[in-house]
Design a protein around this motif. Structure first.
Motif, short mmCIF file in Angstrom:
data_model
loop_
_atom_site.label_atom_id
_atom_site.label_comp_id
_atom_site.label_asym_id
_atom_site.label_seq_id
_atom_site.Cartn_x
_atom_site.Cartn_y
_atom_site.Cartn_z
N GLU A 40 -19.09 30.99 10.42
CA GLU A 40 -19.69 30.66 9.02
C GLU A 40 -18.72 28.94 9.41
OE1 GLU A 40 -17.70 28.82 4.50
OE2 GLU A 40 -17.61 30.98 5.51
N PHE A 41 -20.35 28.04 8.94
CA PHE A 41 -19.84 26.29 9.10
C PHE A 41 -19.53 26.53 7.80
CE2 PHE A 41 -23.08 27.19 12.64
CZ PHE A 41 -21.72 26.28 13.97
N GLY A 42 -18.39 25.91 7.32
CA GLY A 42 -17.63 25.74 5.65
C GLY A 42 -18.72 24.31 5.74
N ARG A 43 -18.53 24.24 4.32
CA ARG A 43 -18.58 23.06 3.39
C ARG A 43 -17.72 22.06 3.92
NH1 ARG A 43 -17.57 19.07 -0.35
NH2 ARG A 43 -19.34 18.95 -2.21
N SER A 44 -17.23 22.11 4.57
CA SER A 44 -15.72 20.94 5.24
C SER A 44 -16.71 20.72 6.69
CB SER A 44 -14.45 21.19 5.50
OG SER A 44 -14.29 22.79 6.21
N GLY A 45 -17.39 21.45 6.87
CA GLY A 45 -17.92 21.40 8.89
C GLY A 45 -16.71 22.38 9.48
N LEU A 46 -15.96 22.65 9.78
CA LEU A 46 -15.04 23.33 9.88
C LEU A 46 -15.94 24.92 10.37
CD1 LEU A 46 -11.78 22.92 8.63
CD2 LEU A 46 -12.30 21.93 10.56
N ALA A 47 -15.95 25.22 11.73
CA ALA A 47 -16.51 26.68 11.86
C ALA A 47 -15.15 27.75 11.87
CB ALA A 47 -16.70 26.82 13.42
N TYR A 48 -16.25 28.89 11.11
CA TYR A 48 -15.08 29.99 11.12
C TYR A 48 -15.53 31.72 11.47
CZ TYR A 48 -12.98 26.81 7.53
OH TYR A 48 -12.52 26.23 6.24
N THR A 49 -14.33 31.92 11.94
CA THR A 49 -15.28 33.65 12.77
C THR A 49 -14.94 34.94 11.69
OG1 THR A 49 -13.04 33.95 13.44
CG2 THR A 49 -14.26 32.27 15.31
N PHE A 50 -15.15 36.07 11.86
CA PHE A 50 -14.29 36.61 11.53
C PHE A 50 -13.12 37.18 10.22
CE2 PHE A 50 -13.89 41.09 10.46
CZ PHE A 50 -13.97 42.00 9.33
N ASP A 51 -12.14 36.87 11.76
CA ASP A 51 -10.95 37.05 11.26
C ASP A 51 -10.43 35.84 10.19
OD1 ASP A 51 -10.75 39.81 11.96
OD2 ASP A 51 -10.62 38.92 14.56
N ASP A 52 -10.91 34.59 10.79
CA ASP A 52 -10.42 34.04 9.83
C ASP A 52 -10.83 33.69 9.11
OD1 ASP A 52 -9.76 32.35 12.87
OD2 ASP A 52 -11.96 31.56 12.23
N ILE A 53 -12.45 34.05 8.20
CA ILE A 53 -12.31 34.16 7.07
C ILE A 53 -11.84 35.25 6.26
CG2 ILE A 53 -14.79 35.36 6.94
CD1 ILE A 53 -14.12 31.52 5.96
N VAL A 54 -11.72 36.42 6.58
CA VAL A 54 -10.41 37.41 5.58
C VAL A 54 -9.65 36.63 5.85
CG1 VAL A 54 -9.96 39.94 6.39
CG2 VAL A 54 -12.73 39.29 7.02
#
Length: 125
Positions: A40-54
């Motif tokens: 994911e590329f979040g609204r904040s501009g940060l990138a997330y992986t599966f583990d990050d977002i869960v």
């Protein structure tokens, strides 16, 4: 090519489910809807992986996400890949609105379930 109506409705239901506290607070339910390859590329501009977002979603403390979906559409990119786009509207506790353009890529996995493999939120205005 525009996704057939039943599939567009199914993807809208999956996107809507991901906005609910019931799903966002459940590691198991998130793993049913998100692919292990999820990014994911979040609204904040940060990138997330599966583990990050869960981890992040399960830890959320806001009992009401207060986000609704409008202007939803789904396009087929292949027989097993669909692009969903929509506007997320979040009503904050002070009554202000936060608008975000959102896009998700969904994949039909061999087990017959649609899982999100990518999501991006882009701030508007």
């Amino acid at each position: 090519m525009t996704a057939p109506g039943p599939l567009a409705n199914q993807l809208l239901a999956l996107e809507t489910a991901l906005q609910t506290r019931e799903v966002r607070s459940s590691d198991e339910k998130l793993r049913e809807l998100l692919s292990p390859e999820f990014r994911e590329f979040g609204r904040s501009g940060l990138a997330y992986t599966f583990d990050d977002i869960v981890t992040r979603l399960v830890a959320e403390t806001d009992p009401n996400n207060n986000t609704t979906i409008s202007d939803f559409s789904a396009e087929m990119l292949s027989e097993t890949i669909a692009l969903a786009t929509y506007r997320g509207i979040r009503i904050n506790q002070d009554g202000s609105r936060l608008l975000t353009n959102r896009s998700s890529i969904w994949r039909l996995d061999p087990d017959g379930k649609w899982r999100m493999v990518f999501h991006q939120g882009t701030a508007t205005g």
